[in-house]
Design an enzyme around this catalytic site. Structure first.
Site, PDB file in Angstrom:
ATOM      1  CB  SER A 213      -7.761 -10.039  -6.449  1.00 21.83           C
ATOM      2  OG  SER A 213      -7.544  -8.905  -5.658  1.00 21.83           O
ATOM      3  CG  ASP A 239     -14.426 -10.657  -3.937  1.00 19.01           C
ATOM      4  OD1 ASP A 239     -15.612 -10.283  -3.965  1.00 19.01           O
ATOM      5  OD2 ASP A 239     -13.706 -10.541  -2.935  1.00 19.01           O
ATOM      6  CG  HIS A 370     -10.408 -11.306  -1.622  1.00 20.16           C
ATOM      7  ND1 HIS A 370     -11.066 -10.632  -2.630  1.00 20.16           N
ATOM      8  CD2 HIS A 370      -9.087 -11.214  -1.933  1.00 20.16           C
ATOM      9  CE1 HIS A 370     -10.197 -10.150  -3.499  1.00 20.16           C
ATOM     10  NE2 HIS A 370      -8.984 -10.496  -3.095  1.00 20.16           N
TER      11      HIS A 370
END
Length: 425
Positions: A213, A239, A370
């Site tokens: 992230s 991700d 996620h």
């Protein structure tokens, strides 16, 4: 049960995922679209789905649910603290380290917003099973985990902070938090160099940068700078892509308002993460969640004294700064490139074109959320090890240069001529 029935049952069980989620998906709150919830996960490292505040997330669970937490020493060899003075602020950078052995690579790991270095705990454990010589350096970014900040008037901490959990938020509440991409990238380079000095490495090991992230934006920025030179073999982004991350900014504040502010206990915090499917692997949750919350020394609500270490709402001024230009930097930086996603819907136009042109490796885990490296640590580890091996220069056997071949041929011809005329060698 007949032999036919047993055979049929076995065939069905074999198709089930190795890490089946413990709880069913929890519905999104009213008024929040499914695509908004998915997009929000690309900005914050707090999950893919939005938990409903109406669900009983703290109800008594069955005895098969174990909420006992793990410790960092179960996954890393040591933890290090690197003090640094910047203007009027003292920072004590905190990292987890397992040194590589022999010619093994060093995986440098950067977590996402609201997370910590222990988000990679389960994944590093799986990598070591496949690649025992590998080393790991996983840091807590400023404002996260055990990395602390104090004003100039307070003494600089050079040892493990004895009251870090209780004093963390209180000491940083008085300091203006700088979480710009430039600052986080500088911090990452600082801890890499400090680790090199601490370990007495004359040269850095070969490095594979891995970021989840927000961490994906940080490691890409560091790779683009080229400060580590040829030591960076490759980098992997987990991700996050520019397009979906920027689109998610509109729903981030609404998302943050749906999660609890306080918890009854550490066990309740771990349970909330698994019940809400923020983290779909209970073993990973037990390793990472203890670093995300702490018990207040003087709680404003004595019935729920555990609160978040990181105030994600306070990071809002930096959200756009993190992700603008990420796709172009990812494609242009030198080194092998891996993009590991939980769904192909997260690809933006620039990355779609780059993928069709073969500029990077793309891997998708549709069964993960996620936190794909926590949801599927074994699969993530295998992908990262294979990725490293494809970019490992030491495994390459290059053909001889043309000039060397010509010189060898000339030497051989010269030797033959000498022998023909009776010249002893």
């Amino acid at each position: 049960m007949s032999e036919f029935q047993k055979s049929f049952a076995k065939s069905k069980l074999a198709k089930l995922p190795a890490e089946a989620p413990m709880f069913d998906t929890i519905a999104n709150p009213e008024g929040i679209r499914e695509e908004d919830a998915s997009s929000a996960s690309s900005v914050s490292s707090t999950g893919t789905l939005m938990p409903s505040p109406t669900r009983h997330l703290f109800a008594r669970t069955s005895s098969r649910f174990h909420s006992q937490s793990s410790t960092w020493s179960d996954f890393f060899a040591q933890e290090l603290f690197f003090p640094e003075q910047l203007d009027q602020i003292h920072i004590t950078h905190h990292v987890y380290l397992t040194p590589p052995t022999g010619s093994g690579p060093l995986f440098v790991l950067h977590h996402g917003a609201g997370s910590s270095g222990l988000t990679f705990a389960s994944c590093t454990s799986e990598i070591q099973k496949i690649l025992p010589k590998a080393g790991f350096l996983s840091l807590d970014a400023r404002g996260h985990g055990q990395t602390t900040m104090t004003s100039h008037s307070k003494p600089l901490e050079t040892e493990t902070p004895s009251l870090a959990a209780a004093a963390h938020a209180e000491s940083e509440s008085e300091i203006e938090l700088d979480l710009s991409l430039e600052t986080l990238s500088r911090d990452l380079l600082f801890v890499i160099r400090q680790t090199q000095a601490k370990m007495g490495w004359e040269n850095l090991p070969d490095i594979v940068l891995v970021g989840h992230s927000l961490g994906g934006a940080v490691i890409t920025d560091l790779a683009k700078q080229g400060e580590l030179g040829g030591k960076v073999l490759a980098y992997a982004v987990l991700d996050v892509v520019e397009g979906s991350a920027l689109d998610a900014l509109q729903s981030m504040e609404m998302y943050l308002s749906t999660r609890p502010i306080r918890f009854l206990s550490l066990a309740s915090g771990i349970e909330w993460h698994t019940r809400s499917r923020m983290i779909r692997n209970s073993a990973s949750a037990r390793a990472s969640v203890p670093s995300l919350i702490y018990e207040e020394s003087e709680p404003t609500d004595s019935t729920r004294p555990w609160v978040w270490r990181t105030n994600l709402s306070a990071t809002k001024p930096f959200w756009e700064n993190w992700f603008i230009g990420l796709s172009r930097k990812f494609l242009d930086s030198r080194g092998g490139k891996l993009l590991l996603l939980a769904g192909t819907d997260r690809l933006d136009k620039e990355l779609m074109i780059g993928q069709m042109q073969g500029k990077y490796q793309l891997q998708v885990f549709p069964e993960a959320g996620h936190f794909l490296h926590e949801d599927q640590p074994a699969k993530t580890a295998q992908v990262l090890v294979d990725f490293y091996k494809r970019n490992d220069r030491s495994a390459l056997v290059l053909p001889p240069k043309v000039a060397d071949m010509q010189a060898a041929a000339a030497m051989k011809k010269s030797d033959g001529t000498s022998e023909k005329h009776g010249v002893l060698k």
